[in-house]
Design an enzyme around this catalytic site. Structure first.
Site, PDB file in Angstrom:
ATOM      1  N   PHE A  30      46.639 -17.854  49.905  1.00 46.99           N
ATOM      2  CA  PHE A  30      47.251 -17.732  48.583  1.00 46.99           C
ATOM      3  C   PHE A  30      46.272 -17.443  47.602  1.00 46.99           C
ATOM      4  CE2 PHE A  30      49.186 -20.330  45.054  1.00 46.99           C
ATOM      5  CZ  PHE A  30      49.954 -19.144  44.833  1.00 46.99           C
ATOM      6  N   GLN A  31      46.495 -16.546  46.620  1.00 44.92           N
ATOM      7  CA  GLN A  31      45.704 -16.155  45.508  1.00 44.92           C
ATOM      8  C   GLN A  31      44.282 -16.062  45.778  1.00 44.92           C
ATOM      9  OE1 GLN A  31      46.222 -19.376  42.468  1.00 44.92           O
ATOM     10  NE2 GLN A  31      48.004 -18.039  41.660  1.00 44.92           N
ATOM     11  N   GLU A  76      44.055 -14.649  30.764  1.00 46.78           N
ATOM     12  CA  GLU A  76      42.548 -14.502  31.131  1.00 46.78           C
ATOM     13  C   GLU A  76      41.847 -13.361  30.582  1.00 46.78           C
ATOM     14  OE1 GLU A  76      44.433 -16.708  34.575  1.00 46.78           O
ATOM     15  OE2 GLU A  76      45.001 -14.991  33.401  1.00 46.78           O
ATOM     16  N   LYS A 128      36.676 -23.193  46.445  1.00 44.06           N
ATOM     17  CA  LYS A 128      37.082 -24.428  46.105  1.00 44.06           C
ATOM     18  C   LYS A 128      36.472 -25.593  46.781  1.00 44.06           C
ATOM     19  CE  LYS A 128      41.261 -27.119  44.919  1.00 44.06           C
ATOM     20  NZ  LYS A 128      42.826 -27.226  45.070  1.00 44.06           N
ATOM     21  N   MET A 178      45.843   7.287  17.052  1.00 40.82           N
ATOM     22  CA  MET A 178      44.793   7.980  17.491  1.00 40.82           C
ATOM     23  C   MET A 178      45.493   9.123  18.436  1.00 40.82           C
ATOM     24  SD  MET A 178      41.747   9.108  16.838  1.00 40.82           S
ATOM     25  CE  MET A 178      40.800   7.784  15.898  1.00 40.82           C
TER      26      MET A 178
END
Length: 582
Positions: A112-113, A50, A162, A479
């Protein structure tokens, strides 16, 4: 027309002219993915992480000026997107991020999630909201696109439970043609009186400078800026984010300013008597130590975001408005005053002083028997005729690209300026290549940065994006090593990248072409091969460079523009040059 929530999202994206959605499916967004699969107008790009989705959408947005669109699932899908959202927020990039959420009845139950996507992203977005009724979905999306693209652009997160996209629930849908938000009224035209004051201040200046930031790029005001520079005849310096707003090889360009800016740009900022800041926010990497910044200057500051004006450096003439109409008004006022051409006599001593600073040739270097990063970027410029879209990751390679690739147009240089996000370059290049399939796109990176989002090589294969990866491989986090050398007595704590894979073989394992370059004399031929012979393929160029090269000039912490660290050779040549600018 009655549609489900998933169908409403698709129709809304169509209405906004969205070409690509960058995303990764999961349980909470499967209804949306099902709706996407039943049409061909909005194309979905399946990334491998993602974070890659947000960076790819970001790269698309930076090079087109259109909002990038992201679709991710709830929980880890949303949290994986956070770094990319913050990257876009810091650099004012328009983006709409659709995050799935558990059904409303489970919100707050540790389902969940489940995670609080709105709460997590609140500090790093321009706006966010959760949609709680399917009837509100179209209006919420219209609002998201409006806020993301107007005023100071930025990312907007829309959290969608959802149940809102349940295909069995359909409602009447008519996408709004406009949006009116009482509490959101971004300025457009600046105050004419303030613009006139700024114009008059510039005309009276003996040592003026035009300081250009990313706001000119985002505000599509490059043409007006170039006209103003020609009219006033004053030096122009661009920030890292402003590169290309004024041509790098333009008549009045004195290069990038700031921590790794040119000697002449930084000295001119220090000695200027008038600074016109156009779309820049006086970032700490530009100003150096604030107490030492521009001690002799009156400052006129143009910005679309009023909160950016006098935030760190006090503006004597604040101008709030969109860049294009403000610069157009300034040009009109100059016409009205009768100022048609630069006052070359008035500015002659100033340009003579600038020429003396330029004579130091602060970006010159001594050729060695090893490949130098400066040579790589100069060769890249030559092979691409200076016309490629260049993305970068973050570190020494980013600064070398900014210093040595002369960007001559806006939206040609895509990098994470404000947040400094390693891993940005490859997915951003994929987004840019999808936007401009016939353009040359190159990602300048380092072996540490490229490993952050290396999985997107798989995305590049699937969507046949012939990006050229220019990997400056010095086996260090460059760097970090440079700072440890300069400020930590060469205690190289964890800056050496051990256990690197064979990057050429790895690129080939993803289905791409890998080229390793180890000798300076082979560099140009290898790059020609990558860009010409393999123009339709992704080519990963692993270029072994000198490990000990540092980026100069450099303004260290606590120092001012006039206290730059130069290469030993150049430092000796300056001899603490006195001011002679009466």
């Amino acid at each position: 027309m009655e549609l489900s929530g998933g169908q409403i999202i698709v129709e809304s994206l169509k209405s906004e002219g969205v070409e690509f959605v960058f995303g990764y499916p999961g349980g909470s967004v499967l209804h949306i993915y099902d709706a996407l699969s039943q049409q061909d107008d909005v194309k979905h790009v399946l990334v491998r992480h993602e974070q890659g989705a947000t960076h790819a959408a970001d790269g698309y947005a930076r090079c087109t000026g259109k909002p990038g669109v992201v679709l991710v699932t709830s929980g880890p899908g949303a949290t994986n997107a956070v770094t990319g959202i913050a990257t876009a927020y810091t650099d004012s990039i328009p983006m709409v991020v659709l995050t799935g959420q558990v059904p409303l009845k489970f919100v707050g139950s540790d389902a969940f999630q489940e995670c609080d996507s709105v709460g997590i992203t609140r500090p790093i977005v321009k706006h966010n909201l959760m949609v709680k009724r399917v009837e509100d979905l179209g209006a919420a999306l219209k609002k998201a696109f409006h806020i993301a693209t107007t005023g100071r652009p930025g990312p907007v997160v829309v959290d969608i439970p959802k149940n809102i996209t349940d295909p069995s629930i359909k409602v009447a849908f008519d996408y709004p043609t406009s949006v009116d938000i009482r509490s959101y009224r971004p300025a457009i035209k600046g105050h004419s009186g303030q613009i006139r004051k700024a114009a008059e201040l510039l005309l009276a200046a003996k040592r003026p400078i035009l300081y250009v930031g990313g706001g000119v790029v985002q505000g599509n005001a490059s043409e007006e800026l170039r006209a103003l520079a020609a009219r006033l005849g004053m030096p122009v310096t661009c920030t890292l984010m402003g590169l290309g707003a004024y041509p790098g090889k333009g008549e009045h360009s004195i290069g990038m300013l700031g921590m790794h800016g040119t000697y002449e740009a930084n000295m001119a900022m220090h000695e200027a008597d008038v600074i016109l800041s156009a779309g820049a926010r006086f970032d700490d990497r530009v100003t150096g130590e604030l107490d030492k910044f521009a001690p002799y200057a009156k400052i006129a500051h143009i910005d679309v975001d009023p909160s950016s004006i006098s935030k760190t450096v006090k503006a004597d003439i604040p101008i709030v408005g969109q860049m294009q109409p403000v610069l157009e008004e300034m040009l009109r006022i100059l016409d009205e005053i009768g100022h048609k051409a630069p006052d070359t006599e008035q500015l002659k001593p100033w340009w003579e002083q600038v020429a003396r600073w330029q004579a130091l040739d602060c970006l010159s270097y001594t050729v060695k028997d090893k490949i130098l990063p400066q040579q790589v970027i100069e060769t890249l410029y030559k092979v691409t005729n200076g016309d490629a879209i260049i993305t970068s990751d973050v570190g020494q390679h980013q600064m070398f690209a900014a210093q040595y690739y002369q960007f001559n147009r806006p939206r040609q240089w895509l990098n994470s300026g404000g947040l400094g996000t390693m891993g940005f370059g490859l997915p951003a290049a994929i987004g840019a290549q999808l936007a401009f399939p016939d353009s040359q796109v190159a990602c300048v990176t380092g072996e540490a940065s490229i490993m952050m989002c290396i999985q997107e090589l798989s995305t590049a294969l699937q969507y046949k994006t012939p990006v050229k990866v220019i990997n400056l491989n010095n086996r260090y986090m460059g760097m970090v090593r440079q700072w440890q050398e300069m400020f930590y007595d060469k205690r190289y704590s964890m800056s050496y990248v051990e256990a690197l894979p064979d990057l050429v073989t790895m690129a080939e394992s993803f289905g791409h072409i890998g080229i390793r370059v180890t000798k300076p004399e082979d560099l140009e031929a290898a790059m020609q091969k990558a860009f010409v012979e393999h123009k339709d393929r992704l080519v990963f160029m692993d270029i072994e460079i000198d490990q000990e090269v540092n980026v100069y000039p450099m303004i260290a912490n606590g120092k001012g523009h006039h206290e730059m660290l130069l290469s030993p050779k150049q430092a000796e040549a300056t001899n603490a040059e006195p001011r002679d600018l009466a």
